[in-house]
Design a protein around this motif. Structure first.
Motif, PDB file in Angstrom:
ATOM      1  N   MET A   1       0.846  -1.182   0.000  1.00  0.00           N
ATOM      2  CA  MET A   1       0.000   0.000   0.000  1.00  0.00           C
ATOM      3  C   MET A   1       0.887   1.240   0.000  1.00  0.00           C
ATOM      4  O   MET A   1       1.707   1.425   0.891  1.00  0.00           O
ATOM      5  CB  MET A   1      -0.890  -0.004   1.247  1.00  0.00           C
ATOM      6  N   ASN A   2       0.733   2.060  -1.017  1.00  0.00           N
ATOM      7  CA  ASN A   2       1.517   3.290  -1.049  1.00  0.00           C
ATOM      8  C   ASN A   2       0.637   4.468  -0.651  1.00  0.00           C
ATOM      9  O   ASN A   2      -0.565   4.463  -0.874  1.00  0.00           O
ATOM     10  CB  ASN A   2       2.173   3.511  -2.412  1.00  0.00           C
ATOM     11  N   TYR A   3       1.279   5.459  -0.041  1.00  0.00           N
ATOM     12  CA  TYR A   3       0.551   6.645   0.377  1.00  0.00           C
ATOM     13  C   TYR A   3       1.486   7.840   0.324  1.00  0.00           C
ATOM     14  O   TYR A   3       2.705   7.702   0.211  1.00  0.00           O
ATOM     15  CB  TYR A   3      -0.058   6.477   1.769  1.00  0.00           C
ATOM     16  N   ALA A   4       0.885   9.016   0.400  1.00  0.00           N
ATOM     17  CA  ALA A   4       1.650  10.257   0.383  1.00  0.00           C
ATOM     18  C   ALA A   4       1.065  11.209   1.412  1.00  0.00           C
ATOM     19  O   ALA A   4      -0.146  11.205   1.649  1.00  0.00           O
ATOM     20  CB  ALA A   4       1.605  10.898  -1.002  1.00  0.00           C
ATOM     21  N   ILE A   5       1.920  12.006   2.014  1.00  0.00           N
ATOM     22  CA  ILE A   5       1.475  13.073   2.905  1.00  0.00           C
ATOM     23  C   ILE A   5       1.620  14.370   2.125  1.00  0.00           C
ATOM     24  O   ILE A   5       2.702  14.706   1.649  1.00  0.00           O
ATOM     25  CB  ILE A   5       2.278  13.099   4.208  1.00  0.00           C
ATOM     26  N   VAL A   6       0.480  15.078   1.965  1.00  0.00           N
ATOM     27  CA  VAL A   6       0.399  16.223   1.073  1.00  0.00           C
ATOM     28  C   VAL A   6      -0.030  17.454   1.856  1.00  0.00           C
ATOM     29  O   VAL A   6      -0.836  17.358   2.788  1.00  0.00           O
ATOM     30  CB  VAL A   6      -0.624  15.930  -0.056  1.00  0.00           C
ATOM     31  N   ASN A   7       0.500  18.603   1.467  1.00  0.00           N
ATOM     32  CA  ASN A   7       0.103  19.877   2.057  1.00  0.00           C
ATOM     33  C   ASN A   7      -0.997  20.490   1.193  1.00  0.00           C
ATOM     34  O   ASN A   7      -0.788  20.763   0.015  1.00  0.00           O
ATOM     35  CB  ASN A   7       1.311  20.817   2.117  1.00  0.00           C
ATOM     36  N   ILE A   8      -2.198  20.672   1.768  1.00  0.00           N
ATOM     37  CA  ILE A   8      -3.315  21.305   1.071  1.00  0.00           C
ATOM     38  C   ILE A   8      -3.768  22.487   1.918  1.00  0.00           C
ATOM     39  O   ILE A   8      -4.350  22.308   2.977  1.00  0.00           O
ATOM     40  CB  ILE A   8      -4.485  20.329   0.850  1.00  0.00           C
ATOM     41  N   GLN A   9      -3.469  23.687   1.471  1.00  0.00           N
ATOM     42  CA  GLN A   9      -3.844  24.933   2.144  1.00  0.00           C
ATOM     43  C   GLN A   9      -3.431  24.938   3.614  1.00  0.00           C
ATOM     44  O   GLN A   9      -4.211  25.265   4.501  1.00  0.00           O
ATOM     45  CB  GLN A   9      -5.343  25.185   2.002  1.00  0.00           C
ATOM     46  N   GLY A  10      -2.202  24.518   3.877  1.00  0.00           N
ATOM     47  CA  GLY A  10      -1.675  24.553   5.233  1.00  0.00           C
ATOM     48  C   GLY A  10      -2.012  23.347   6.078  1.00  0.00           C
ATOM     49  O   GLY A  10      -1.540  23.239   7.211  1.00  0.00           O
ATOM     50  N   LYS A  11      -2.810  22.426   5.585  1.00  0.00           N
ATOM     51  CA  LYS A  11      -3.142  21.197   6.310  1.00  0.00           C
ATOM     52  C   LYS A  11      -2.358  20.035   5.699  1.00  0.00           C
ATOM     53  O   LYS A  11      -2.288  19.900   4.480  1.00  0.00           O
ATOM     54  CB  LYS A  11      -4.638  20.877   6.199  1.00  0.00           C
ATOM     55  N   GLN A  12      -1.794  19.198   6.546  1.00  0.00           N
ATOM     56  CA  GLN A  12      -1.064  18.032   6.069  1.00  0.00           C
ATOM     57  C   GLN A  12      -1.967  16.816   6.179  1.00  0.00           C
ATOM     58  O   GLN A  12      -2.462  16.504   7.257  1.00  0.00           O
ATOM     59  CB  GLN A  12       0.209  17.830   6.879  1.00  0.00           C
ATOM     60  N   LEU A  13      -2.192  16.145   5.044  1.00  0.00           N
ATOM     61  CA  LEU A  13      -3.124  15.029   4.999  1.00  0.00           C
ATOM     62  C   LEU A  13      -2.456  13.806   4.409  1.00  0.00           C
ATOM     63  O   LEU A  13      -1.671  13.904   3.466  1.00  0.00           O
ATOM     64  CB  LEU A  13      -4.340  15.398   4.140  1.00  0.00           C
ATOM     65  N   LYS A  14      -2.795  12.631   4.951  1.00  0.00           N
ATOM     66  CA  LYS A  14      -2.299  11.369   4.419  1.00  0.00           C
ATOM     67  C   LYS A  14      -3.284  10.886   3.362  1.00  0.00           C
ATOM     68  O   LYS A  14      -4.467  10.664   3.660  1.00  0.00           O
ATOM     69  CB  LYS A  14      -2.180  10.347   5.550  1.00  0.00           C
ATOM     70  N   LEU A  15      -2.820  10.730   2.131  1.00  0.00           N
ATOM     71  CA  LEU A  15      -3.676  10.335   1.024  1.00  0.00           C
ATOM     72  C   LEU A  15      -3.266   8.959   0.501  1.00  0.00           C
ATOM     73  O   LEU A  15      -2.089   8.700   0.296  1.00  0.00           O
ATOM     74  CB  LEU A  15      -3.593  11.356  -0.114  1.00  0.00           C
TER      75      LEU A  15
END
Length: 108
Positions: A1-15
């Protein structure tokens, strides 16, 4: 399972691929596909990539599904023994997105 942690408008989310997630409002039309290029961290089959601050060779493609209002958040302020009480609330605007793919550009 691959995932990425992304910055969206100042929030860090695991996608993760093929998952739905609610993010702060993105002002883009429904059913449109966009690329998120502010990837902070990427994991795939035991290999880890950490950005400094972002990874330039990783893109996350997402699809905008709907724009909604979230649950009400109550803000209550009080100063003791002064008779000061203020109760406010608001409902944040959110965007529901679906992660289509997490792509690594060629050459890495």
């Amino acid at each position: 399972m691959n995932y990425a942690i992304v910055n969206i408008q100042g929030k860090q989310l695991k996608l993760t691929e093929n998952k739905y997630v609610y993010v702060p409002h993105i002002s883009i039309n429904l059913k449109e596909k966009i690329f998120l290029n502010e990837v902070l961290f990427f994991y795939e089959d035991g290999s880890i990539k950490i950005g400094d601050p972002f990874l330039k060779d990783v893109n996350v493609q997402v699809k905008i599904l709907e724009h909604i209002k979230g649950k009400k958040i109550i803000i209550f302020k009080k100063k003791r023994r002064k008779g000061y009480k203020v109760k406010n609330g608001f409902r944040p605007f959110l965007t529901k997105i679906q992660v289509i793919s997490i792509k690594i550009k060629n050459g890495s």
